[in-house]
Design a protein around this motif. Structure first.
Motif, PDB file in Angstrom:
ATOM      1  N   THR A   1      -1.493 -13.038   1.855  1.00 53.95           N
ATOM      2  CA  THR A   1      -0.978 -13.691   3.092  1.00 53.95           C
ATOM      3  C   THR A   1       0.086 -12.709   3.811  1.00 53.95           C
ATOM      4  OG1 THR A   1       1.000 -14.259   1.460  1.00 53.95           O
ATOM      5  CG2 THR A   1      -0.890 -15.904   1.750  1.00 53.95           C
ATOM      6  N   ALA A   2       0.308 -11.605   3.274  1.00 51.99           N
ATOM      7  CA  ALA A   2       1.012 -10.549   4.351  1.00 51.99           C
ATOM      8  C   ALA A   2       0.547  -9.070   3.720  1.00 51.99           C
ATOM      9  CB  ALA A   2       2.324 -10.616   3.943  1.00 51.99           C
ATOM     10  N   VAL A   3       0.799  -8.146   4.513  1.00 55.13           N
ATOM     11  CA  VAL A   3       0.207  -6.685   4.078  1.00 55.13           C
ATOM     12  C   VAL A   3       1.342  -5.718   4.419  1.00 55.13           C
ATOM     13  CG1 VAL A   3      -1.250  -4.842   4.442  1.00 55.13           C
ATOM     14  CG2 VAL A   3      -2.072  -7.097   4.416  1.00 55.13           C
ATOM     15  N   ALA A   4       1.983  -5.115   3.493  1.00 55.34           N
ATOM     16  CA  ALA A   4       2.906  -3.982   3.650  1.00 55.34           C
ATOM     17  C   ALA A   4       2.654  -2.860   3.630  1.00 55.34           C
ATOM     18  CB  ALA A   4       4.315  -4.255   2.645  1.00 55.34           C
TER      19      ALA A   4
ATOM     20  N   SER B   1      -2.612   1.592  -4.791  1.00 51.12           N
ATOM     21  CA  SER B   1      -2.245   3.042  -5.184  1.00 51.12           C
ATOM     22  C   SER B   1      -3.225   3.985  -5.924  1.00 51.12           C
ATOM     23  CB  SER B   1      -0.837   3.303  -5.812  1.00 51.12           C
ATOM     24  OG  SER B   1      -0.585   4.583  -5.714  1.00 51.12           O
ATOM     25  N   ARG B   2      -3.073   4.996  -5.987  1.00 50.21           N
ATOM     26  CA  ARG B   2      -4.176   6.042  -6.692  1.00 50.21           C
ATOM     27  C   ARG B   2      -3.831   5.431  -8.145  1.00 50.21           C
ATOM     28  NH1 ARG B   2      -5.281  10.708  -3.608  1.00 50.21           N
ATOM     29  NH2 ARG B   2      -4.553  10.899  -1.521  1.00 50.21           N
ATOM     30  N   PRO B   3      -5.020   5.909  -8.864  1.00 51.11           N
ATOM     31  CA  PRO B   3      -5.103   5.527 -10.510  1.00 51.11           C
ATOM     32  C   PRO B   3      -4.045   6.079 -11.037  1.00 51.11           C
ATOM     33  CG  PRO B   3      -7.271   6.401  -9.589  1.00 51.11           C
ATOM     34  CD  PRO B   3      -6.365   6.445  -8.425  1.00 51.11           C
ATOM     35  N   PHE B   4      -3.270   7.515 -11.025  1.00 54.75           N
ATOM     36  CA  PHE B   4      -2.182   7.700 -11.784  1.00 54.75           C
ATOM     37  C   PHE B   4      -1.122   6.937 -11.846  1.00 54.75           C
ATOM     38  CE2 PHE B   4      -0.894   9.618  -7.521  1.00 54.75           C
ATOM     39  CZ  PHE B   4       0.589   9.235  -7.690  1.00 54.75           C
TER      40      PHE B   4
ATOM     41  N   HIS C   1       4.767  -2.024   8.616  1.00 51.35           N
ATOM     42  CA  HIS C   1       4.730  -0.768   7.977  1.00 51.35           C
ATOM     43  C   HIS C   1       5.900   0.167   8.310  1.00 51.35           C
ATOM     44  CE1 HIS C   1       4.800   1.351  12.059  1.00 51.35           C
ATOM     45  NE2 HIS C   1       4.093   0.471  12.627  1.00 51.35           N
ATOM     46  N   ILE C   2       6.002   1.013   7.316  1.00 50.86           N
ATOM     47  CA  ILE C   2       7.344   1.815   7.280  1.00 50.86           C
ATOM     48  C   ILE C   2       7.750   2.452   8.557  1.00 50.86           C
ATOM     49  CG2 ILE C   2       6.246   3.830   6.358  1.00 50.86           C
ATOM     50  CD1 ILE C   2       8.494   4.044   4.431  1.00 50.86           C
ATOM     51  N   ASP C   3       8.916   2.499   8.685  1.00 58.48           N
ATOM     52  CA  ASP C   3       9.413   3.501   9.979  1.00 58.48           C
ATOM     53  C   ASP C   3      10.092   4.727   9.146  1.00 58.48           C
ATOM     54  OD1 ASP C   3      10.906   4.802  11.712  1.00 58.48           O
ATOM     55  OD2 ASP C   3      12.170   3.031  12.527  1.00 58.48           O
TER      56      ASP C   3
ATOM     57  N   ILE D   1       0.744  -1.327  -0.100  1.00 60.00           N
ATOM     58  CA  ILE D   1      -0.165   0.058  -0.032  1.00 60.00           C
ATOM     59  C   ILE D   1       0.964   1.198   0.087  1.00 60.00           C
ATOM     60  CG2 ILE D   1      -1.957   1.417   1.049  1.00 60.00           C
ATOM     61  CD1 ILE D   1      -2.385  -1.268   2.760  1.00 60.00           C
ATOM     62  N   ARG D   2       0.685   2.194  -0.899  1.00 63.75           N
ATOM     63  CA  ARG D   2       1.161   3.385  -1.138  1.00 63.75           C
ATOM     64  C   ARG D   2       0.388   4.268  -1.763  1.00 63.75           C
ATOM     65  NH1 ARG D   2       5.987   6.278   1.701  1.00 63.75           N
ATOM     66  NH2 ARG D   2       4.895   8.446   1.113  1.00 63.75           N
TER      67      ARG D   2
END
Length: 334
Positions: free
Chosen positions: A86-89, A41-44, A113-115, A10-11
């Motif tokens: 099976t995993a979410v980043a 992500s967003r469409p663009f 999740h990101i640090d 996800i970003r």
């Protein structure tokens, strides 16, 4: 029931941030070919992932329409949940993604999740007793998330340039905030010198709309080698294709730097209020192609969105047009 390995990434943010995920995801896909990868992500951003390995898929989040607000996020989660990840980043870590993480957590998904190293970033930009040292790059921050989920990757450290011999160059003279934009009267001097240089065949501009287009079009009317590529191409994917044909791109600390690096084109970047130490340098960009000045107040901002403490933007004005031209001509000569 056991499902095959399938990771959701996800970003949801702006162009530059999403573009920085591309080289990392590409290496994740190459180093784990049996892993199915879905980018949310967003469409663009779909154009950024063109040409990815076959195990990478893209999914749009319509945050201004059907996925807006809590109701929309719940609908989005139902769609995601049906894909049996099976995993979410979470490479974003903002309110929307935290809500989605909560829903996944309730359903017992492995999540990382990101640090963003917020404390270290504050130390980097504070006025007194700055801690001026290199923070982990955003690329490493992304890679660390995958490592937490059991997918460590090796990041390439050397640039893989397209290797073309073109003497066509590009200029992306704008950014989201004033603290990151080289003054237009100085940039015009750069444009004039490059236009008059017999080694340069053509100069392509990449810009936004409104006043940015007006400024670039004025330059293009004055200098015959100049073309407003963004106005003619009308698509991000085509702009990236053109960037890949250029010898180099002059850019600010902006999304265009990451697009050019993604296309394998050499980047010459100009830094003002922000600093490469914050971790947002273009992927594998050469240190010698970073143009910046040393001032006690710099950096004053991670994103360039704070007003200048000195009121004169010396961090940008002290970089001379000749320095930029000399750097370009050194690369062109090579």
């Amino acid at each position: 029931m056991t499902y095959p390995p399938h990771i959701l990434i996800i970003r949801l943010s702006a162009l530059g941030d999403v573009a920085m995920t591309v080289p990392v995801v590409r290496q994740l896909a190459a180093q784990y070919p049996q892993l199915k990868i879905t980018i949310l992500s967003r469409p663009f951003a779909r154009a950024l992932y063109a040409g990815m390995p076959a195990n990478v898929h893209f999914m749009e989040a319509d945050l201004k329409g059907k996925h807006k607000g809590v109701k929309g996020l719940n609908e989005l989660f139902r769609r995601l949940h049906a894909k049996h990840f099976t995993a979410v980043a979470d490479l974003h870590d903002v309110l929307r993604t935290k809500y989605l993480r909560l829903r996944f957590h309730i359903n017992r998904y492995p999540i990382a999740h990101i640090d963003k190293h917020r404390q270290q970033r504050r130390q980097l930009v504070r006025q007194h007793n700055k801690q001026l040292h290199q923070l982990p790059t955003q690329f490493q921050n992304y890679a660390d998330v995958f490592a937490k989920l059991g997918y460590p990757i090796t990041l390439h450290t050397h640039a893989t340039q397209t290797g073309n011999n073109s003497v066509d160059i590009g200029i992306a003279p704008f950014a989201a905030h004033k603290g990151k934009i080289y003054p237009t009267h100085l940039m015009q001097q750069v444009v004039e010198q490059l236009n008059n240089n017999t080694s340069i065949q053509h100069i392509y501009f990449f810009c936004g709309k409104g006043e940015e287009t007006n400024i670039v079009n004025r330059w293009c009317s004055q200098y015959p080698k100049c073309t407003n590529a963004s106005q003619q191409l009308h698509s991000l994917e085509k702009e990236i294709e053109l960037m890949a044909q250029l010898r180099l791109l002059i850019t600010m600390d902006s999304g265009n730097a990451h697009l050019a690096a993604m296309a394998g084109t050499e980047v010459v970047s100009i830094w003002g209020a922000t600093h490469p130490y914050a971790g947002f340098k273009a992927y594998t960009q050469k240190e010698e192609n970073i143009l910046q000045t040393s001032l006690p107040c710099r950096p004053c901002s991670i994103y360039g969105n704070k007003p200048c403490l000195r009121k004169d933007y010396a961090c940008l004005n002290n970089i001379t047009p000749q320095q930029i031209v000399d750097k370009v001509m050194k690369i062109v000569g090579e």
